[in-house]
Design an enzyme around this catalytic site. Structure first.
Site, PDB file in Angstrom:
ATOM      1  N   LYS A  41       0.821  -1.220   0.000  1.00  0.00           N
ATOM      2  CA  LYS A  41       0.000   0.000   0.000  1.00  0.00           C
ATOM      3  C   LYS A  41       0.852   1.266   0.000  1.00  0.00           C
ATOM      4  O   LYS A  41       0.570   2.225  -0.694  1.00  0.00           O
ATOM      5  CB  LYS A  41      -0.824   0.032   1.292  1.00  0.00           C
ATOM      6  CG  LYS A  41      -2.271  -0.123   1.129  1.00  0.00           C
ATOM      7  CD  LYS A  41      -3.015  -0.017   2.449  1.00  0.00           C
ATOM      8  CE  LYS A  41      -2.381  -0.674   3.631  1.00  0.00           C
ATOM      9  NZ  LYS A  41      -2.136   0.123   4.789  1.00  0.00           N
ATOM     10  N   ARG A 120      -9.407   2.275   9.714  1.00  0.00           N
ATOM     11  CA  ARG A 120      -9.173   0.849   9.849  1.00  0.00           C
ATOM     12  C   ARG A 120     -10.396   0.125  10.408  1.00  0.00           C
ATOM     13  O   ARG A 120     -10.435  -1.095  10.425  1.00  0.00           O
ATOM     14  CB  ARG A 120      -7.998   0.624  10.784  1.00  0.00           C
ATOM     15  CG  ARG A 120      -6.611   0.733  10.092  1.00  0.00           C
ATOM     16  CD  ARG A 120      -5.820  -0.363  10.564  1.00  0.00           C
ATOM     17  NE  ARG A 120      -4.442  -0.614  10.424  1.00  0.00           N
ATOM     18  CZ  ARG A 120      -3.389   0.122  10.208  1.00  0.00           C
ATOM     19  NH1 ARG A 120      -3.497   1.378  10.011  1.00  0.00           N
ATOM     20  NH2 ARG A 120      -2.190  -0.386  10.180  1.00  0.00           N
ATOM     21  N   ARG A 159      10.968  -7.667   5.386  1.00  0.00           N
ATOM     22  CA  ARG A 159      11.103  -6.229   5.094  1.00  0.00           C
ATOM     23  C   ARG A 159      12.129  -5.570   6.017  1.00  0.00           C
ATOM     24  O   ARG A 159      12.184  -5.846   7.201  1.00  0.00           O
ATOM     25  CB  ARG A 159       9.738  -5.569   5.277  1.00  0.00           C
ATOM     26  CG  ARG A 159       9.751  -4.085   4.966  1.00  0.00           C
ATOM     27  CD  ARG A 159       8.375  -3.569   4.684  1.00  0.00           C
ATOM     28  NE  ARG A 159       7.576  -3.368   5.886  1.00  0.00           N
ATOM     29  CZ  ARG A 159       6.356  -2.825   5.879  1.00  0.00           C
ATOM     30  NH1 ARG A 159       5.795  -2.487   4.745  1.00  0.00           N
ATOM     31  NH2 ARG A 159       5.695  -2.674   6.999  1.00  0.00           N
ATOM     32  N   ARG A 192      11.389  -3.185  11.487  1.00  0.00           N
ATOM     33  CA  ARG A 192      10.419  -2.468  12.319  1.00  0.00           C
ATOM     34  C   ARG A 192       9.893  -3.414  13.383  1.00  0.00           C
ATOM     35  O   ARG A 192       9.652  -4.584  13.112  1.00  0.00           O
ATOM     36  CB  ARG A 192       9.238  -1.991  11.448  1.00  0.00           C
ATOM     37  CG  ARG A 192       9.458  -0.639  10.839  1.00  0.00           C
ATOM     38  CD  ARG A 192       8.425  -0.283   9.803  1.00  0.00           C
ATOM     39  NE  ARG A 192       7.042  -0.550  10.183  1.00  0.00           N
ATOM     40  CZ  ARG A 192       5.990  -0.249   9.414  1.00  0.00           C
ATOM     41  NH1 ARG A 192       6.168   0.324   8.246  1.00  0.00           N
ATOM     42  NH2 ARG A 192       4.765  -0.529   9.800  1.00  0.00           N
ATOM     43  N   ARG A 203      -1.110  -8.392  13.920  1.00  0.00           N
ATOM     44  CA  ARG A 203      -1.569  -7.321  13.027  1.00  0.00           C
ATOM     45  C   ARG A 203      -2.532  -7.863  11.977  1.00  0.00           C
ATOM     46  O   ARG A 203      -3.523  -7.237  11.643  1.00  0.00           O
ATOM     47  CB  ARG A 203      -0.383  -6.659  12.319  1.00  0.00           C
ATOM     48  CG  ARG A 203       0.422  -5.761  13.217  1.00  0.00           C
ATOM     49  CD  ARG A 203       1.731  -5.385  12.576  1.00  0.00           C
ATOM     50  NE  ARG A 203       1.594  -4.376  11.534  1.00  0.00           N
ATOM     51  CZ  ARG A 203       2.540  -4.098  10.645  1.00  0.00           C
ATOM     52  NH1 ARG A 203       3.681  -4.760  10.660  1.00  0.00           N
ATOM     53  NH2 ARG A 203       2.362  -3.167   9.741  1.00  0.00           N
TER      54      ARG A 203
HETATM   55  P1  AMP Z   1       0.712   1.201   9.624  1.00  0.00           P
HETATM   56  O1  AMP Z   1       1.990   1.876   9.285  1.00  0.00           O
HETATM   57  O2  AMP Z   1      -0.485   1.807   8.950  1.00  0.00           O
HETATM   58  O3  AMP Z   1       0.791  -0.305   9.453  1.00  0.00           O
HETATM   59  O4  AMP Z   1       0.444   1.456  11.197  1.00  0.00           O
HETATM   60  C1  AMP Z   1       1.354   1.020  12.177  1.00  0.00           C
HETATM   61  C2  AMP Z   1       0.630   0.848  13.499  1.00  0.00           C
HETATM   62  O5  AMP Z   1       0.063   2.106  13.925  1.00  0.00           O
HETATM   63  C3  AMP Z   1      -0.546  -0.111  13.476  1.00  0.00           C
HETATM   64  O6  AMP Z   1      -0.139  -1.459  13.652  1.00  0.00           O
HETATM   65  C4  AMP Z   1      -1.390   0.401  14.643  1.00  0.00           C
HETATM   66  O7  AMP Z   1      -0.833   0.024  15.892  1.00  0.00           O
HETATM   67  C5  AMP Z   1      -1.220   1.905  14.536  1.00  0.00           C
HETATM   68  N1  AMP Z   1      -2.244   2.488  13.643  1.00  0.00           N
HETATM   69  C6  AMP Z   1      -2.020   3.191  12.489  1.00  0.00           C
HETATM   70  N2  AMP Z   1      -3.170   3.603  11.962  1.00  0.00           N
HETATM   71  C7  AMP Z   1      -4.167   3.163  12.771  1.00  0.00           C
HETATM   72  C8  AMP Z   1      -5.593   3.258  12.732  1.00  0.00           C
HETATM   73  N3  AMP Z   1      -6.240   3.899  11.742  1.00  0.00           N
HETATM   74  N4  AMP Z   1      -6.293   2.662  13.734  1.00  0.00           N
HETATM   75  C9  AMP Z   1      -5.677   2.034  14.745  1.00  0.00           C
HETATM   76  N5  AMP Z   1      -4.344   1.887  14.832  1.00  0.00           N
HETATM   77  C10 AMP Z   1      -3.574   2.447  13.854  1.00  0.00           C
END
Ligand code: AMP
Length: 249
Positions: A41, A120, A159, A192, A203
């Site tokens: 994405k 989300r 990654r 990460r 996740r």
């Molecule tokens: P991402 O980079 O989008 O995978 O986000 C990394 C982490 O940030 C996720 O695993 C969540 O812990 C938190 N996070 C990011 N966006 C959201 C969201 N819209 N709702 C809840 N948690 C989020």
């Protein structure tokens, strides 16, 4: 077209202002990207932003930026949020919704936006609908990237991310020229915390719980297009543009 700003208003919130260029896109494109972690994405978001001149708004980036700040300068709410992130869990809706609600200027921005990682959950999507109504803007499209679970796990666990510039590599599919060092800036490559095997499983479970209802939310509004994320990024990008065409004209 690459009109991207420095994202200061999004990443720092509050009264931070973006450094903008004098050039604006012909119109503001407003889109949302859905897809499990590891579907690429982020890469597609970058390509789409270059094509349409919109800002890449990632809620995950806001949390990662807060992680780099001296903990004394991080609000208690943000510290709670970072705890959820480190365990690979979703941050509670009310925290994420407040975070986006504090950044309404980014929704109204003439550059448009591409949301990546938000919403989300259906609760987040419903609040976002209300925010759009409040600032008087209309969403153009929602793209959902689809990929089988095992493929997602293979991609994520390999990654590696650059500490310096954020560039991403893959130990098998896209290795750096020198092990552990970024080709672009020489920065250290690291895994990460949320890309470790156990965290990935959590996740993905979290994602699966909410993905279906979220897709349904946007399908009912005739805004959803589904795109396979199985091919290489340039091909996925072509497929995305084809799928978006009817919604962006
Ligand atoms: P991402 O980079 O989008 O995978 O986000 C990394 C982490 O940030 C996720 O695993 C969540 O812990 C938190 N996070 C990011 N966006 C959201 C969201 N819209 N709702 C809840 N948690 C989020």
């Amino acid at each position: 077209m690459n009109l991207s700003t420095d994202h200061a208003a999004w990443l720092k919130g509050g009264t931070a202002e973006c450094h903008k260029l004098d050039v604006y896109p012909e119109r503001a494109y407003r889109m949302i990207l859905l897809g499990a972690p590891g579907t690429g994405k982020g890469t597609q978001a970058q390509l789409l932003c270059e094509r349409f001149g919109c800002c890449h708004l990632s809620t995950g980036d806001v949390f990662r930026a807060a992680k780099c700040v001296d903990p004394q300068n991080v609000s208690p709410v943000m510290q709670r949020a970072l705890g959820y992130m480190q365990r690979g869990e979703l941050v509670p809706d009310e925290i994420v919704i407040d975070l986006v609600g504090e950044r309404l200027t980014c929704l109204k921005c003439d550059y448009g936006f591409l949301f990546d990682g938000f919403p989300r959950t259906v609760a987040q999507a419903e609040c976002l609908d209300q925010m759009f109504a409040k600032v008087g803007i209309v969403l153009d499209a929602v793209v959902s990237y689809e990929l089988p679970t095992q493929e997602v796990i293979d991609r994520l666990s390999g990654r590696r991310t650059c500490r310096g510039c954020g560039a991403t590599y893959h130990v098998k599919n896209k290795p750096s020229l020198r092990e552990g060092a970024c080709d672009a800036c020489g920065g250290e490559l690291y895994q990460r915390v949320d890309d470790k095997a156990e965290t990935i499983r959590v996740r993905l479970q979290e994602y699966e719980k909410t993905a279906g209802p979220l897709r349904d939310h946007y399908r009912c509004k005739n805004l959803l297009v589904c795109v396979s994320a199985a091919d290489a990024p340039p091909r996925v990008f072509e497929q995305t543009l084809e799928a978006l065409q009817p919604l962006l004209t």
